[in-house]
Design a protein around this motif. Sequence first.
Motif, PDB file in Angstrom:
ATOM      1  N   PHE A 175      -0.733  24.872  55.362  1.00  0.00           N
ATOM      2  CA  PHE A 175       0.085  25.936  54.782  1.00  0.00           C
ATOM      3  C   PHE A 175       0.880  25.359  53.612  1.00  0.00           C
ATOM      4  N   ASN A 176       1.551  26.244  52.866  1.00  0.00           N
ATOM      5  CA  ASN A 176       2.234  25.842  51.631  1.00  0.00           C
ATOM      6  C   ASN A 176       2.977  24.524  51.783  1.00  0.00           C
ATOM      7  N   THR A 177       2.583  23.554  50.967  1.00  0.00           N
ATOM      8  CA  THR A 177       3.168  22.207  51.002  1.00  0.00           C
ATOM      9  C   THR A 177       3.782  21.895  49.639  1.00  0.00           C
ATOM     10  N   TYR A 178       4.879  21.180  49.637  1.00  0.00           N
ATOM     11  CA  TYR A 178       5.571  20.869  48.391  1.00  0.00           C
ATOM     12  C   TYR A 178       6.131  19.459  48.475  1.00  0.00           C
ATOM     13  N   GLY A 179       6.547  18.927  47.320  1.00  0.00           N
ATOM     14  CA  GLY A 179       7.156  17.609  47.277  1.00  0.00           C
ATOM     15  C   GLY A 179       6.892  16.912  45.959  1.00  0.00           C
ATOM     16  N   PRO A 180       7.367  15.669  45.813  1.00  0.00           N
ATOM     17  CA  PRO A 180       7.105  14.892  44.603  1.00  0.00           C
ATOM     18  C   PRO A 180       5.608  14.774  44.332  1.00  0.00           C
ATOM     19  N   ARG A 181       5.266  14.732  43.055  1.00  0.00           N
ATOM     20  CA  ARG A 181       3.891  14.615  42.531  1.00  0.00           C
ATOM     21  C   ARG A 181       3.129  15.930  42.502  1.00  0.00           C
ATOM     22  N   MET A 182       3.811  17.036  42.789  1.00  0.00           N
ATOM     23  CA  MET A 182       3.171  18.321  42.537  1.00  0.00           C
ATOM     24  C   MET A 182       2.851  18.413  41.045  1.00  0.00           C
ATOM     25  N   HIS A 183       1.772  19.094  40.713  1.00  0.00           N
ATOM     26  CA  HIS A 183       1.423  19.290  39.310  1.00  0.00           C
ATOM     27  C   HIS A 183       2.402  20.294  38.703  1.00  0.00           C
ATOM     28  N   PRO A 184       2.995  19.981  37.547  1.00  0.00           N
ATOM     29  CA  PRO A 184       4.009  20.880  36.984  1.00  0.00           C
ATOM     30  C   PRO A 184       3.458  22.233  36.543  1.00  0.00           C
ATOM     31  N   ASN A 185       2.143  22.314  36.321  1.00  0.00           N
ATOM     32  CA  ASN A 185       1.553  23.563  35.836  1.00  0.00           C
ATOM     33  C   ASN A 185       0.548  24.139  36.818  1.00  0.00           C
ATOM     34  N   ASP A 186       0.811  23.965  38.115  1.00  0.00           N
ATOM     35  CA  ASP A 186      -0.187  24.419  39.091  1.00  0.00           C
ATOM     36  C   ASP A 186      -0.004  25.875  39.514  1.00  0.00           C
ATOM     37  N   GLY A 187       1.048  26.525  39.011  1.00  0.00           N
ATOM     38  CA  GLY A 187       1.231  27.936  39.298  1.00  0.00           C
ATOM     39  C   GLY A 187       1.829  28.230  40.666  1.00  0.00           C
ATOM     40  N   ARG A 188       2.170  27.209  41.436  1.00  0.00           N
ATOM     41  CA  ARG A 188       2.767  27.442  42.752  1.00  0.00           C
ATOM     42  C   ARG A 188       4.261  27.699  42.596  1.00  0.00           C
ATOM     43  N   VAL A 189       4.812  28.445  43.548  1.00  0.00           N
ATOM     44  CA  VAL A 189       6.179  28.905  43.330  1.00  0.00           C
ATOM     45  C   VAL A 189       7.197  27.762  43.295  1.00  0.00           C
ATOM     46  N   SER A 191       6.898  24.502  42.346  1.00  0.00           N
ATOM     47  CA  SER A 191       6.852  23.786  41.068  1.00  0.00           C
ATOM     48  C   SER A 191       7.199  24.707  39.902  1.00  0.00           C
ATOM     49  N   ASN A 192       6.711  25.942  39.939  1.00  0.00           N
ATOM     50  CA  ASN A 192       7.038  26.912  38.884  1.00  0.00           C
ATOM     51  C   ASN A 192       8.539  27.088  38.744  1.00  0.00           C
ATOM     52  N   PHE A 193       9.190  27.383  39.863  1.00  0.00           N
ATOM     53  CA  PHE A 193      10.621  27.678  39.823  1.00  0.00           C
ATOM     54  C   PHE A 193      11.423  26.465  39.370  1.00  0.00           C
ATOM     55  N   ILE A 194      11.072  25.277  39.884  1.00  0.00           N
ATOM     56  CA  ILE A 194      11.837  24.074  39.534  1.00  0.00           C
ATOM     57  C   ILE A 194      11.677  23.756  38.052  1.00  0.00           C
ATOM     58  N   VAL A 195      10.431  23.781  37.557  1.00  0.00           N
ATOM     59  CA  VAL A 195      10.190  23.465  36.135  1.00  0.00           C
ATOM     60  C   VAL A 195      10.885  24.483  35.238  1.00  0.00           C
ATOM     61  N   GLN A 196      10.759  25.773  35.567  1.00  0.00           N
ATOM     62  CA  GLN A 196      11.410  26.802  34.757  1.00  0.00           C
ATOM     63  C   GLN A 196      12.928  26.651  34.776  1.00  0.00           C
ATOM     64  N   ALA A 197      13.474  26.342  35.944  1.00  0.00           N
ATOM     65  CA  ALA A 197      14.932  26.177  36.053  1.00  0.00           C
ATOM     66  C   ALA A 197      15.421  24.979  35.254  1.00  0.00           C
ATOM     67  N   TYR A 308      12.383  14.508  41.468  1.00  0.00           N
ATOM     68  CA  TYR A 308      11.109  14.044  40.901  1.00  0.00           C
ATOM     69  C   TYR A 308      10.825  14.736  39.576  1.00  0.00           C
ATOM     70  N   PHE A 309      10.983  16.056  39.529  1.00  0.00           N
ATOM     71  CA  PHE A 309      10.683  16.785  38.286  1.00  0.00           C
ATOM     72  C   PHE A 309      11.695  16.487  37.188  1.00  0.00           C
ATOM     73  N   ARG A 310      12.948  16.207  37.537  1.00  0.00           N
ATOM     74  CA  ARG A 310      13.912  15.798  36.509  1.00  0.00           C
ATOM     75  C   ARG A 310      13.415  14.548  35.792  1.00  0.00           C
ATOM     76  N   ARG A 311      12.934  13.572  36.581  1.00  0.00           N
ATOM     77  CA  ARG A 311      12.439  12.322  35.989  1.00  0.00           C
ATOM     78  C   ARG A 311      11.136  12.566  35.219  1.00  0.00           C
ATOM     79  N   ALA A 312      10.245  13.367  35.790  1.00  0.00           N
ATOM     80  CA  ALA A 312       8.939  13.610  35.174  1.00  0.00           C
ATOM     81  C   ALA A 312       9.065  14.358  33.844  1.00  0.00           C
ATOM     82  N   LEU A 313      10.029  15.264  33.779  1.00  0.00           N
ATOM     83  CA  LEU A 313      10.194  16.053  32.563  1.00  0.00           C
ATOM     84  C   LEU A 313      11.054  15.349  31.523  1.00  0.00           C
ATOM     85  N   GLY A 314      11.632  14.195  31.922  1.00  0.00           N
ATOM     86  CA  GLY A 314      12.432  13.413  30.972  1.00  0.00           C
ATOM     87  C   GLY A 314      13.784  14.020  30.706  1.00  0.00           C
TER      88      GLY A 314
END
Length: 314
Positions: A175-189, A191-197, A308-314
């Motif tokens: 079932f829906n799994t999340y965490g570090p190393r998710m693809h930033p553009n995978d369309g899942r809620v 990663s989508n919400f975190i990157v957009q925020a 994780y996404f803060r670091r990945a997005l610089g």
Amino acid sequence: MASGARILVTGGAGFIGSHLCERLLAEGHDVLCADNFYTGTKANVAHLMGNPYFELLRHDVTFPLYVEVDLIYNLACPASPVHYQRDPVQTMKTSVLGIINMLGLAKRRQAKLLQASTSEVYGDPEIHPQHEGYVGHVNMLGPRACYDEGKRAAETLCADYRRQHRVDAKLIRIFNTYGPRMHPNDGRVVSNFIVQALKGEEITLYGDGNQTRSFCFVNDLVEGMTRVMNSDSDFSGPVNLGNPHEITVRELAERVVAMTGSASRIVYRPLPENDPKRRKPDIGLAQKTFGWEPRVPLEEGLAQTIDYFRRALG
């Protein structure tokens, strides 16, 4: 299982696969990571490359693989709608031809195999929560069918190889799994919400936001996967692995905005075709058989993922 097993992880450079490889190496195993890098990345396993017991192989599972292994974790397949709908024919091939090739390898090597199936085999479910005995409500002609039906066919093949060839094939439904190393553009809620925020962009909700999901942190999932793989040969599954804590997609968006301190506003878009309205696993079988249940609260898991996404997005 004692350390020192030779283990193949297909899709091992993906989000979940890379965490699994990390776990298996920590347990002292010899890990062969096979990936064609369609959605997986070398960056996900770069930190493992210095380990003498880790090997990375560029390989597409739609072609046979002849290696000497004791255990096979078959995770190879794009798992987000954005990626699997980009090339639906190849998605179906990856699920069906991929498991045929991996079951053939398991048969030749008398190796144990774990197939990573999905909650999507339940489709847009008519019962709630979903238990392993439910056979699903899937539109085999819809845009998601390449993934849903591909995984359903893979489950059938595992069951038939088990009956006909005595292959020790086990099934998990993730079932829906999340965490570090998710693809930033995978369309899942998540990663989508975190990157957009983090970018200060509008938070995109599909439908009215009242559809529900249940989110499992990746470390909890990996723990469940290894417990199922190490189980007695009499157990084949399927077994649900997920977090039964159910929240609405709108609540998740609001929580991400608050935790990131973002000024992003939430906007609404039409709901995609065949998108499930509710998703929640019944994990009674996993609890009873393996003593497994998720341990990481959503707030804690989201904090690690946001970091994780803060670091990945610089």
